[in-house]
Enzyme design. Structure first.
Site, PDB file in Angstrom:
ATOM      1  CB  VAL A 132      18.751 -48.543  33.047  1.00 38.91           C
ATOM      2  CG1 VAL A 132      20.055 -48.851  33.784  1.00 38.91           C
ATOM      3  CG2 VAL A 132      17.655 -49.505  33.462  1.00 38.91           C
ATOM      4  CE1 TYR A 133      23.114 -47.603  36.560  1.00 33.75           C
ATOM      5  CE2 TYR A 133      24.352 -45.575  36.849  1.00 33.75           C
ATOM      6  CZ  TYR A 133      24.326 -46.939  36.664  1.00 33.75           C
ATOM      7  OH  TYR A 133      25.496 -47.651  36.584  1.00 33.75           O
ATOM      8  CB  SER A 134      16.306 -43.474  39.129  1.00 37.36           C
ATOM      9  OG  SER A 134      16.891 -44.012  40.293  1.00 37.36           O
ATOM     10  CG  ASN A 135      12.162 -44.799  33.639  1.00 41.16           C
ATOM     11  OD1 ASN A 135      12.627 -45.375  32.668  1.00 41.16           O
ATOM     12  ND2 ASN A 135      10.958 -44.262  33.649  1.00 41.16           N
TER      13      ASN A 135
END
Length: 344
Positions: free
Chosen positions: A61-64
């Site tokens: 989920v970190y920066s998609n």
């Protein structure tokens, strides 16, 4: 660098690990953390490895997914020198299969993470949040299958409550499935809730803590001072609402104590805050982040020295907070404490 076993596993992790949330940063939260590109990431990785920091933590989920991609590019050609930790469970889209820890989602998420990271295995896979909509048996049997397939080496959780971890461990033991050995948890001098339930659980069940946000969402960087306005360049302007609230008086009581210890030791406020965490029970590794080389080297200076018992007591007293029920009787009343001695 000190290396510690991760819980009761045989995996040795450095007492400081590196959080790659700043890699490829975008959006209101991750963009405020940083936007490290591939070239900058390689330089930060060089510094980490020189210092003995071998564990790198990220999440889908970190920066998609961009964080995993940049980390994967940075470790290319030296995969055997590093340990990779990543997380999954939080939404990656609006579709019904884009979040959670169902069998389908876990398998798909792991395959996607492996592609982004450019590797054939993940050293530590952690569930980023508890999924109340999927049976725990389905989650654990799927994770065990991923371990047996060699795609994942060790398992952990993040942001779980004590009962959620304990129920999962009991089910894993009942079926002979792979256990969780790590709990990536928020813990800092201004966020000591971890000590009430999760720390005793970790001691009892052999689950090691990977500490995230050791500086309390940027509040313990030394830039905040009593009676002074928030600095114009502070990321707290963008991120304060994402972290748990902190009472101002308690926050500045802790900052005052940190400043006193800084004067006694010659160390910086963040170095002292991180060092305090490394001596706490169950802590296997403290995850540090950095947007640039100078910040990273400053954070690496948090180890290799020790606080005195008097300095630790000063920080403990300043950061102490009343535990919630049913924990507070065991902290305040001698009869309760005799039955259940505190972990710290």
């Amino acid at each position: 660098m000190d290396y510690r076993r991760l819980g009761l596993s045989g995996l040795k992790v450095p007492v400081l690990s590196f959080g790659a949330g700043t890699f490829g940063g975008s959006g209101p939260l991750f963009g405020a953390w940083g936007s490290t590109d591939e070239k900058e990431a390689r330089r930060l990785l060089d510094i980490c490895l020189e210092a003995g920091v071998t564990l790198f933590d990220t999440a889908d989920v970190y920066s998609n997914g961009a964080s995993e991609e940049v980390l994967g590019a940075a470790i290319k050609g030296r995969r055997s020198e590093v340990l990779i930790s990543t997380k999954t469970a939080l939404p990656m889209g609006d579709g019904p299969g884009d979040y959670g820890t169902s069998r389908e989602r876990l398998i798909r998420s792991v395959e996607a993470a492996l592609r982004r990271l450019g590797t054939d295995h993940i050293d530590l896979l952690q569930l980023h949040a508890f999924d109340a909509g999927t049976p725990i048996e389905e989650v654990l049997s799927t994770l065990d299958g991923l371990v047996r397939a060699g795609k994942v080496r060790y398992l952990g959780v993040s942001n779980f409550s004590g009962w959620q971890i304990m129920k999962s461990l009991a089910i894993a033991d009942r079926h002979g499935w792979t256990r969780y050995v790590a709990n990536q948890a928020y813990y800092s001098l201004i966020g000591r809730d971890y000590e009430w339930e999760l720390m005793p659980l970790g001691l009892d069940q052999g689950v090691g803590a990977l500490v995230w946000s050791p500086l309390g969402w940027g509040r313990l960087t030394g830039k905040l001072q009593r009676g002074q306005a928030l600095p114009a360049g502070s990321r707290l302007h963008q991120t304060a609402d994402f972290g748990p609230p902190v009472d101002d008086e308690r926050l500045f009581r802790v900052i005052d104590a940190l400043n006193e210890v800084a004067g006694e030791t010659g160390k910086s406020v963040p170095q002292i805050a991180i060092n305090w965490l490394t001596s706490r029970p169950t802590v296997s590794s403290v995850i540090i982040g950095a947007r640039n080389e100078d910040q990273l080297r400053q954070n690496l200076g948090a180890i290799g020295w020790s606080l005195t018992p008097e300095q630790r007591q000063k920080l403990d007293a300043a950061s102490s907070v009343e535990a919630a029920y049913p924990y507070f009787p065991y902290r305040r009343q001698e009869g309760f404490a005799r039955l259940n001695p505190p972990a710290v």
